[in-house]
Write a protein that holds these residues in place. Structure first.
Motif, PDB file in Angstrom:
ATOM      1  N   LEU A 114       0.837  -1.200   0.000  1.00  0.00           N
ATOM      2  CA  LEU A 114       0.000   0.000   0.000  1.00  0.00           C
ATOM      3  C   LEU A 114       0.869   1.245   0.000  1.00  0.00           C
ATOM      4  O   LEU A 114       0.584   2.209  -0.717  1.00  0.00           O
ATOM      5  CB  LEU A 114      -0.894   0.029   1.238  1.00  0.00           C
ATOM      6  CG  LEU A 114      -2.200  -0.745   1.171  1.00  0.00           C
ATOM      7  CD1 LEU A 114      -3.087  -0.364   2.337  1.00  0.00           C
ATOM      8  CD2 LEU A 114      -2.917  -0.460  -0.138  1.00  0.00           C
ATOM      9  N   ARG A 115       1.933   1.205   0.811  1.00  0.00           N
ATOM     10  CA  ARG A 115       2.766   2.402   0.890  1.00  0.00           C
ATOM     11  C   ARG A 115       3.487   2.664  -0.427  1.00  0.00           C
ATOM     12  O   ARG A 115       3.541   3.803  -0.889  1.00  0.00           O
ATOM     13  CB  ARG A 115       3.757   2.297   2.046  1.00  0.00           C
ATOM     14  CG  ARG A 115       3.092   2.560   3.385  1.00  0.00           C
ATOM     15  CD  ARG A 115       4.039   2.416   4.535  1.00  0.00           C
ATOM     16  NE  ARG A 115       5.022   3.472   4.586  1.00  0.00           N
ATOM     17  CZ  ARG A 115       6.103   3.435   5.365  1.00  0.00           C
ATOM     18  NH1 ARG A 115       6.319   2.395   6.141  1.00  0.00           N
ATOM     19  NH2 ARG A 115       6.942   4.432   5.362  1.00  0.00           N
ATOM     20  N   SER A 116       4.015   1.619  -1.038  1.00  0.00           N
ATOM     21  CA  SER A 116       4.662   1.944  -2.322  1.00  0.00           C
ATOM     22  C   SER A 116       3.623   2.249  -3.382  1.00  0.00           C
ATOM     23  O   SER A 116       3.880   3.035  -4.290  1.00  0.00           O
ATOM     24  CB  SER A 116       5.656   0.871  -2.792  1.00  0.00           C
ATOM     25  OG  SER A 116       5.316  -0.391  -2.363  1.00  0.00           O
ATOM     26  N   GLY A 117       2.428   1.634  -3.249  1.00  0.00           N
ATOM     27  CA  GLY A 117       1.353   1.965  -4.178  1.00  0.00           C
ATOM     28  C   GLY A 117       0.989   3.439  -4.079  1.00  0.00           C
ATOM     29  O   GLY A 117       0.828   4.133  -5.089  1.00  0.00           O
ATOM     30  N   MET A 118       0.904   3.918  -2.850  1.00  0.00           N
ATOM     31  CA  MET A 118       0.588   5.332  -2.660  1.00  0.00           C
ATOM     32  C   MET A 118       1.683   6.205  -3.270  1.00  0.00           C
ATOM     33  O   MET A 118       1.403   7.210  -3.918  1.00  0.00           O
ATOM     34  CB  MET A 118       0.439   5.612  -1.165  1.00  0.00           C
ATOM     35  CG  MET A 118       0.049   7.028  -0.828  1.00  0.00           C
ATOM     36  SD  MET A 118      -1.536   7.514  -1.541  1.00  0.00           S
ATOM     37  CE  MET A 118      -2.643   7.183  -0.181  1.00  0.00           C
ATOM     38  N   GLY A 119       2.936   5.790  -3.076  1.00  0.00           N
ATOM     39  CA  GLY A 119       4.046   6.536  -3.668  1.00  0.00           C
ATOM     40  C   GLY A 119       3.910   6.613  -5.182  1.00  0.00           C
ATOM     41  O   GLY A 119       4.025   7.685  -5.777  1.00  0.00           O
ATOM     42  N   LEU A 120       3.615   5.462  -5.786  1.00  0.00           N
ATOM     43  CA  LEU A 120       3.462   5.468  -7.232  1.00  0.00           C
ATOM     44  C   LEU A 120       2.229   6.249  -7.643  1.00  0.00           C
ATOM     45  O   LEU A 120       2.207   6.885  -8.698  1.00  0.00           O
ATOM     46  CB  LEU A 120       3.386   4.038  -7.745  1.00  0.00           C
ATOM     47  CG  LEU A 120       4.735   3.470  -8.087  1.00  0.00           C
ATOM     48  CD1 LEU A 120       4.598   2.084  -8.665  1.00  0.00           C
ATOM     49  CD2 LEU A 120       5.413   4.363  -9.115  1.00  0.00           C
ATOM     50  N   GLY A 121       1.192   6.176  -6.799  1.00  0.00           N
ATOM     51  CA  GLY A 121      -0.008   6.949  -7.082  1.00  0.00           C
ATOM     52  C   GLY A 121       0.337   8.420  -7.236  1.00  0.00           C
ATOM     53  O   GLY A 121      -0.064   9.081  -8.195  1.00  0.00           O
ATOM     54  N   TRP A 122       1.168   8.919  -6.334  1.00  0.00           N
ATOM     55  CA  TRP A 122       1.581  10.324  -6.422  1.00  0.00           C
ATOM     56  C   TRP A 122       2.349  10.585  -7.717  1.00  0.00           C
ATOM     57  O   TRP A 122       2.179  11.613  -8.364  1.00  0.00           O
ATOM     58  CB  TRP A 122       2.428  10.711  -5.215  1.00  0.00           C
ATOM     59  CG  TRP A 122       1.591  11.102  -4.057  1.00  0.00           C
ATOM     60  CD1 TRP A 122       1.375  10.392  -2.925  1.00  0.00           C
ATOM     61  CD2 TRP A 122       0.808  12.290  -3.944  1.00  0.00           C
ATOM     62  NE1 TRP A 122       0.511  11.057  -2.101  1.00  0.00           N
ATOM     63  CE2 TRP A 122       0.142  12.229  -2.697  1.00  0.00           C
ATOM     64  CE3 TRP A 122       0.584  13.397  -4.758  1.00  0.00           C
ATOM     65  CZ2 TRP A 122      -0.714  13.225  -2.252  1.00  0.00           C
ATOM     66  CZ3 TRP A 122      -0.259  14.389  -4.314  1.00  0.00           C
ATOM     67  CH2 TRP A 122      -0.894  14.305  -3.086  1.00  0.00           C
ATOM     68  N   MET A 123       3.191   9.618  -8.056  1.00  0.00           N
ATOM     69  CA  MET A 123       3.944   9.811  -9.290  1.00  0.00           C
ATOM     70  C   MET A 123       3.005   9.904 -10.480  1.00  0.00           C
ATOM     71  O   MET A 123       3.208  10.718 -11.379  1.00  0.00           O
ATOM     72  CB  MET A 123       4.846   8.613  -9.491  1.00  0.00           C
ATOM     73  CG  MET A 123       5.672   8.778 -10.693  1.00  0.00           C
ATOM     74  SD  MET A 123       7.314   8.552 -10.206  1.00  0.00           S
ATOM     75  CE  MET A 123       7.262   6.845  -9.906  1.00  0.00           C
ATOM     76  N   PHE A 124       1.977   9.080 -10.463  1.00  0.00           N
ATOM     77  CA  PHE A 124       1.087   9.080 -11.613  1.00  0.00           C
ATOM     78  C   PHE A 124       0.140  10.252 -11.606  1.00  0.00           C
ATOM     79  O   PHE A 124      -0.387  10.627 -12.653  1.00  0.00           O
ATOM     80  CB  PHE A 124       0.371   7.742 -11.704  1.00  0.00           C
ATOM     81  CG  PHE A 124       1.255   6.750 -12.352  1.00  0.00           C
ATOM     82  CD1 PHE A 124       2.184   6.052 -11.619  1.00  0.00           C
ATOM     83  CD2 PHE A 124       1.219   6.579 -13.720  1.00  0.00           C
ATOM     84  CE1 PHE A 124       3.045   5.187 -12.218  1.00  0.00           C
ATOM     85  CE2 PHE A 124       2.078   5.710 -14.328  1.00  0.00           C
ATOM     86  CZ  PHE A 124       2.988   5.009 -13.586  1.00  0.00           C
ATOM     87  N   VAL A 125      -0.067  10.824 -10.434  1.00  0.00           N
ATOM     88  CA  VAL A 125      -0.787  12.092 -10.432  1.00  0.00           C
ATOM     89  C   VAL A 125      -0.003  13.088 -11.279  1.00  0.00           C
ATOM     90  O   VAL A 125      -0.557  13.790 -12.121  1.00  0.00           O
ATOM     91  CB  VAL A 125      -0.960  12.622  -9.001  1.00  0.00           C
ATOM     92  CG1 VAL A 125      -1.329  14.080  -9.030  1.00  0.00           C
ATOM     93  CG2 VAL A 125      -2.020  11.835  -8.277  1.00  0.00           C
ATOM     94  N   VAL A 126       1.299  13.113 -11.068  1.00  0.00           N
ATOM     95  CA  VAL A 126       2.112  14.033 -11.857  1.00  0.00           C
ATOM     96  C   VAL A 126       1.988  13.699 -13.336  1.00  0.00           C
ATOM     97  O   VAL A 126       1.702  14.563 -14.163  1.00  0.00           O
ATOM     98  CB  VAL A 126       3.587  13.969 -11.416  1.00  0.00           C
ATOM     99  CG1 VAL A 126       4.409  14.944 -12.223  1.00  0.00           C
ATOM    100  CG2 VAL A 126       3.717  14.259  -9.945  1.00  0.00           C
ATOM    101  N   ALA A 127       2.177  12.416 -13.651  1.00  0.00           N
ATOM    102  CA  ALA A 127       2.093  12.023 -15.056  1.00  0.00           C
ATOM    103  C   ALA A 127       0.740  12.400 -15.636  1.00  0.00           C
ATOM    104  O   ALA A 127       0.638  12.935 -16.736  1.00  0.00           O
ATOM    105  CB  ALA A 127       2.325  10.524 -15.192  1.00  0.00           C
TER     106      ALA A 127
END
Ligand SMILES: Nc1ncnc2c1ncn2[C@@H]1O[C@H](COP(=O)(O)OP(=O)(O)OP(=O)(O)O)[C@@H](O)[C@H]1O
Ligand SMILES: Nc1ncnc2c1ncn2[C@@H]1O[C@H](COP(=O)(O)OP(=O)(O)OP(=O)(O)O)[C@@H](O)[C@H]1O
Ligand SMILES: [Mg+2]
Ligand SMILES: [Mg+2]
Lengths: 302, 278, 243, 278, 243
Positions: free
Chosen positions: D203-216
């Protein structure tokens, strides 16, 4: 035929199209469409490539691009038509830093050049190279969005840049750069494109958009000072830069026609030679398919 | 991931709900091909039938043809090579940094208090957001690309190393202490092997992120690489080029991942888990 | 020499653990610890080993206060704690990694504990008793000056247990290690120990200390030991049920 | 991450090399602030001193001023709100899909043979590479943004769930079988709690990637959101806006992460590991 | 009723495990299994429980072939295997989750095994013997028709061990469960079992079977039992060392 009504109309705005900025600023189109209950949405295009991508995916209905860019997209099957000329700009040229030792296109051999693939500056670059007897393989073209290309040039990341206004005007004034190759004829007009599907379904609204653009064009012609101010605010550039950009735009003939078809046809043959457009494509016919003056003629000659 | 006390154990091979019948087990390696095959067939026929317009989604056969053509023309290999080169260096640098910092933070309380908050703060910056700054500071040369990839690789590896180390069973660490191991020995002989599963998971997700950052790096001004092909396809409105590059990414990503997966099953054969991963 | 003065280590707000242990163990002595389940025997060994430093009172090994694991001390935990990623032979030689004769030594103890043929097995493929024997071999191979044993033979059958008790004795004869042995087997304590300490209560306290004066090796059926056993059983309130 | 046999255990509080002195333990929560504070001070003074040219790296005080100004003007809240909204839906959808598929693939051999190869193949596509295709197929509306974020969240969560389930100690599963639990009960009462640590890491790395994809997602044509601010800053050559958005990303990312971290330490208090994570 | 015919389960190319076990266990019978470490006792129980289906030969419970874990069978493993995320009381009631009187039952067994006051402790805070007792309570609370016990009292002191043996007997008296008990404690086997089976060898085979005819409860000092003990010791080649 005015019965069909879209829920909303999506247009782009772009720093390279002053008319779109003025239109967005004053909200004339919104006013016009209010009684029909049609909403208006604006999306920023960073370059012709983006505008066409958005058109292709139905994210917008009207997009401002360079003529050649629209032409290239059309050759790949994008269902678009150019229905209006928002300006005849000299908005692109080849730029280098002072003291780089580059003074002509021939000097570019083996050099690194920034350009946004698929946009007018890119096509401009290809044509310039072609004219000088060079091909794409003789140089290294680094694909960068226009704004990134400008900083890449000023920080010495690339040797030259196929620039676009207002970024080009800015680096010309603010940094030690020079336009070492200019050729207004290689610029392929700023055109407003519509998705073919939209044009078929709602021709009346295509005309309304053109009418709004006309209003903006006339306003710019009447108020060049204030237009420069709007441009400088929107694009966060200095007034000087904005003025310079406007100077290089000719807002006089908005109806697309044979001039544009000719310009595109000569661009088309270069693109075909470079293998960017398929060998089988009939480039001449394609230019005629793209340019669709009916709406503009109807609105302007009213 | 941690150690278990060793006791009698018979391998439990079947996964399905408790069935332990004494029959022979059939494996269906081709099962994995059923779903993709169906998808590709449907796609091909829909593309041919015109349900998917070719300017949005060209047929798989066309894409295959496109890749083969690029390969035979030779242009493909240059792009693949430069992309692998960038990935390799970024991965190595990112992993090395993550191992050093992760080991320190996982093991030393002081290091954790000193560095972890900062690293976590940086971690919470979506690495893509660095792109404009990287361009601004380091330009668009190879170094900024490699650094960007390294940044992407760093965080998952770091996170997994720290979690792995902090998840090591205290009981096993005590065994090392009882035999008077130095900190270094404890790290090397207990913490490392015990956190290996977690580390390998980290490596695999690091590699996955590495690939993602290859794309990001090659978006930020490149004149070669598969990411460049992707952007080029995007800018010249060539969906077949976009999808070809995606397929290339998938194939290459798969290869690097199965490499790591093999490593994983080679080194983790001692695990007494529900089912062997191999 | 081990010296414990009013040594305590408690948990759960003083309700568990052990308290006020006074004890001096001479070099080469074998001390047995008996006591009910949960009275703090393992906790005591952990404190002696230096793994648990949060004790109160004073604890000295050879007149030095204990604040960390000591080079001279090795402990066998109550559970085998083999390293799951090492096979049996590597587990046994785990504590003597720097040693040149590592393999020879490990193989010697491997066969002493009856694991010959299982060198290459991983812990998950061992039976409970075999794992315990591997753990015993792992600590004996280091031949420490002070050896702490936490129920080392509990999972072994009578026969194997006796063999290993004799193995321990023969080692002790040669090197005179100091040994603390936690066990639940009264016969075992009587067969091996010079002194037996009985802990009782929660938290555990020393309830009784018995000297076993018989010379080693002892006969397992020895009459004197039988009498001592009676005494221990009565100390543990077990006489009524047992005889 | 798996279960250990329960035995006597005293908590080992200090991390440093075996030191177990019987003193009181001092904690230095402010230790974590030392390094960042030094960095910020150096940055500020270098910026003021002109070592960092303001068009490359404005001073932190200037950036703070910029953020405060945006906040007081009110424009900030709209951007933050829309970004959080996108992230939330993308995260929920991606996690839900990952839990369903991950549980099936982790537990059922058949599901693994059927789906895992396909999912792994998709996983090896760097999700950024989807961006052009997503734009092409779904346009730049909210739905394509949310889907892109969900795709980003999906893979780390999925990977960790599968690894967590397959890493559950066989011994504990047997306990469930001995008490005649159904498959569902075994999943709920043993596999779920035992794979919880891994799930939470996911979940924590998912959230991290989620933030990255918000940027994308917000890079691909948006008119609001923090990612839009970032692009806007990039296009208008305003490094202070770029860095302000990065700082905003960092702050928000930190908040969501500490939320998950709290969840983690709340639910994992039973773990007998080297050192408590809390 | 359990019926085993030429039952075998081997590992390491037939070198370990057990082979050719023939045995019939009547309803309500208590059968003890003795044998050297590693001779396949735990493996046998795993096969009986249905957890390990890769056996050869025939195995029937109430005339039905065993192919999966059976509703009637519950097993206590050789190690506690408590669920680390549940506290003691939840671990004990783990197997009776659907039950309405879950808590009452769990509390009853909690105090029977002497863990009162430790309801809220997590497994990591228990001593070895306490964990084992919690595991015993967890399986007794389900009151199964067939109960398989793998060295259940090995980590307990003599006193606690006797208490739990009596607890087991009192349950058996009430419900007449069928019980298979692996143990290394000959006295324990004699005190509890109707029949004792001795396994020997690697892989293990049945070496001898003894009937213990005395009615239960038995006196621990019973002379008849003493004689049987001698017999077992001699069967295990232990007499020489022991007396
Ligand atoms: N999964 C496995 N793979 C290989 N060998 C195994 C496995 N499980 C058990 N064995 C072997 O089978 C033999 C019997 O093991 P088992 O656990 O049944 O012994 P046991 O009689 O219970 O011994 P103990 O009294 O020590 O518990 C041992 O030699 C062990 O090494
Ligand atoms: N980390 C801990 N936190 C809280 N209580 C603990 C901890 N470790 C041990 N205890 C408690 O201390 C008491 C003594 O435990 P210890 O393991 O020393 O008992 P023991 O005498 O070895 O028992 P056994 O014979 O069952 O192994 C027990 O009641 C146990 O619950
Ligand atoms: Mg103990
Ligand atoms: Mg066993």
């Amino acid at each position: 035929d005015g019965a069909a009504k879209p829920q909303s109309i999506k247009l782009d705005y772009a720093y390279y199209s002053p008319s779109s900025l003025v239109l967005k600023k004053f909200g004339w189109l919104e006013e016009d469409l209010k009684e029909d209950g049609v909403k208006v949405e604006y999306v920023l295009s960073q370059g012709s490539n983006k505008a066409l991508e958005f058109l292709n995916s139905s994210s917008i209905d009207f997009g401002s691009t360079a003529g050649a860019a629209a032409y290239l997209a059309k050759s790949k099957g994008a269902p678009v038509q150019s229905i209006y000329v928002y300006s005849k700009p000299e908005w692109t040229a080849l730029v280098t830093t002072k003291g780089s030792g580059i003074s002509s296109v021939e000097d570019l051999k083996g050099k690194k050049i920034a350009a946004t693939v698929g946009t007018d500056p890119y096509i401009f670059l290809l044509r310039a190279l072609d004219e000088a007897g060079l091909s794409q393989g003789d140089v290294e073209i680094v694909n960068l969005q226009h704004s990134d290309g400008a900083s890449a040039l000023t920080t010495g990341q690339v040797d030259a840049w196929a620039g676009l206004d207002p970024h080009m005007a800015r680096v010309e004034l603010e940094a030690d750069t020079e336009l070492f190759y200019r050729n207004p004829d290689f610029n392929t007009y700023g055109v407003l494109n519509v998705r073919s599907e939209f044009a078929e379904k709602y021709p009346a609204y295509a005309e309304k958009v053109i009418a709004a653009y006309e209003k903006a064009r006339e306003w710019i012609l009447d108020n060049p000072e204030e237009a420069a101010k709007i441009l400088s605010e929107e694009a966060q550039i200095s007034l000087e830069v904005a003025q310079k950009q406007l100077e290089r735009n000719d807002f006089s003939s908005p109806v697309p026609g044979d001039v544009q078809v000719k310009a595109l046809q000569s661009a088309g043959s270069v693109l075909k030679e470079d293998g960017i457009i398929n060998k089988e494509t009939d480039t001449d016919q394609l230019a005629e398919d793209l340019i669709f003056p009916d709406f503009a003629e109807k609105v302007i000659n009213k | 991931m941690s150690a278990k006390d060793s006791t009698v154990a018979t391998p439990l091979k079947l996964k399905q709900r408790g069935r332990t019948g004494n029959g022979v087990k059939f494996t269906f390696p081709f099962l994995g091909w059923i779903v993709p095959a169906i998808l590709i067939l449907v796609w091909e026929s829909f593309s041919r039938g015109g349900v998917f317009p070719p300017h949005l989604l060209p047929a798989p056969s066309y894409i295959l043809k496109n890749i083969i053509q690029m390969a035979s023309e030779g242009s493909l290999w240059g792009h693949v090579g430069i992309t692998l080169y960038r990935l390799f260096f970024g991965f190595v640098i990112g992993t090395a940094a993550a191992v050093l910092l992760g080991a320190a933070v996982g093991y030393f309380q002081k290091a954790e208090s000193l560095f972890d908050p900062l690293i976590q703060a940086f971690r919470s910056i979506p690495s893509l957001a660095w792109v404009p700054l990287f361009i601004l500071w380091m330009g668009i040369g190879e170094s900024s690309k490699v650094v960007l990839i390294a940044v992407g690789v760093f965080f998952p590896v770091y996170l997994n190393i720290v979690a792995g180390i902090q998840g090591v069973d205290r009981k096993l660490i005590e065994v090392g202490k009882i035999y008077h191991f130095s900190t270094l020995q404890i790290i090397r002989r207990i913490i490392l092997p015990a956190s290996l599963p977690s580390f390998l998971t980290g490596l695999r997700s690091g590699m996955g992120l590495g690939w993602m950052f290859v794309v990001a790096a090659e978006l930020m001004g490149a004149s070669s690489g598969i990411g460049y092909l992707l952007v080029y396809g995007q800018n010249t409105y060539s969906p077949e080029l976009i999808i070809s590059s995606i397929v290339l990414f998938a194939i290459l990503g798969k290869i690097t991942d199965s490499f790591l997966k093999t490593l994983e099953s080679r080194t983790l054969h001692w695990q007494d888990t529900f089912v062997k991963k191999a | 020499m081990l010296s414990l003065k009013r040594l305590s280590r408690t948990f759960s707000e003083g309700e568990t653990g052990f308290i006020n242990v006074d004890l001096t163990v001479e070099q080469g002595e074998i001390v047995g610890i008996l006591g009910t389940s949960g009275c703090g025997k393992s906790t005591l060994l952990r404190v002696l080993s230096g793994l648990d430093g949060e004790y109160s009172g004073s604890l000295e090994i050879n007149e030095e206060a204990v604040s960390d694991v000591n080079k001279k001390v090795v402990m066998i935990f109550q559970e085998p704690r083999l390293l799951p990623w090492l096979n049996v032979i590597d587990n046994i030689s785990f504590g003597i990694s720097g040693d040149k004769e590592r393999l020879t030594k490990a193989e010697k103890y491997l066969s002493s504990v009856g694991l010959k043929g299982f060198e290459k097995h991983y812990p998950k493929d061992l039976s409970g008793g075999m794992a315990q024997r591997a753990a015993i071999a792992r600590s004996l191979v280091t031949n420490p000056e002070i050896l702490l044993l936490d129920e080392p033979f509990s999972a072994l059958d009578a026969f194997t247990k006796m063999q290993l008790q004799d193995l321990l004795l023969s080692l002790w004869k040669e090197f005179r290690n100091t040994i603390m042995l936690v066990t639940h087997d009264i016969d075992e304590a009587l067969y091996l120990c010079d002194r037996i300490i009985i802990l009782r209560g929660q938290p555990g306290e020393i309830y009784a200390t018995l000297k076993v004066d018989q010379p080693k090796p002892r006969a397992r059926g020895n009459r004197k030991l039988g009498e001592l056993k009676e005494e221990i059983l009565s100390l543990l309130d077990l006489n009524a049920v047992h005889n």
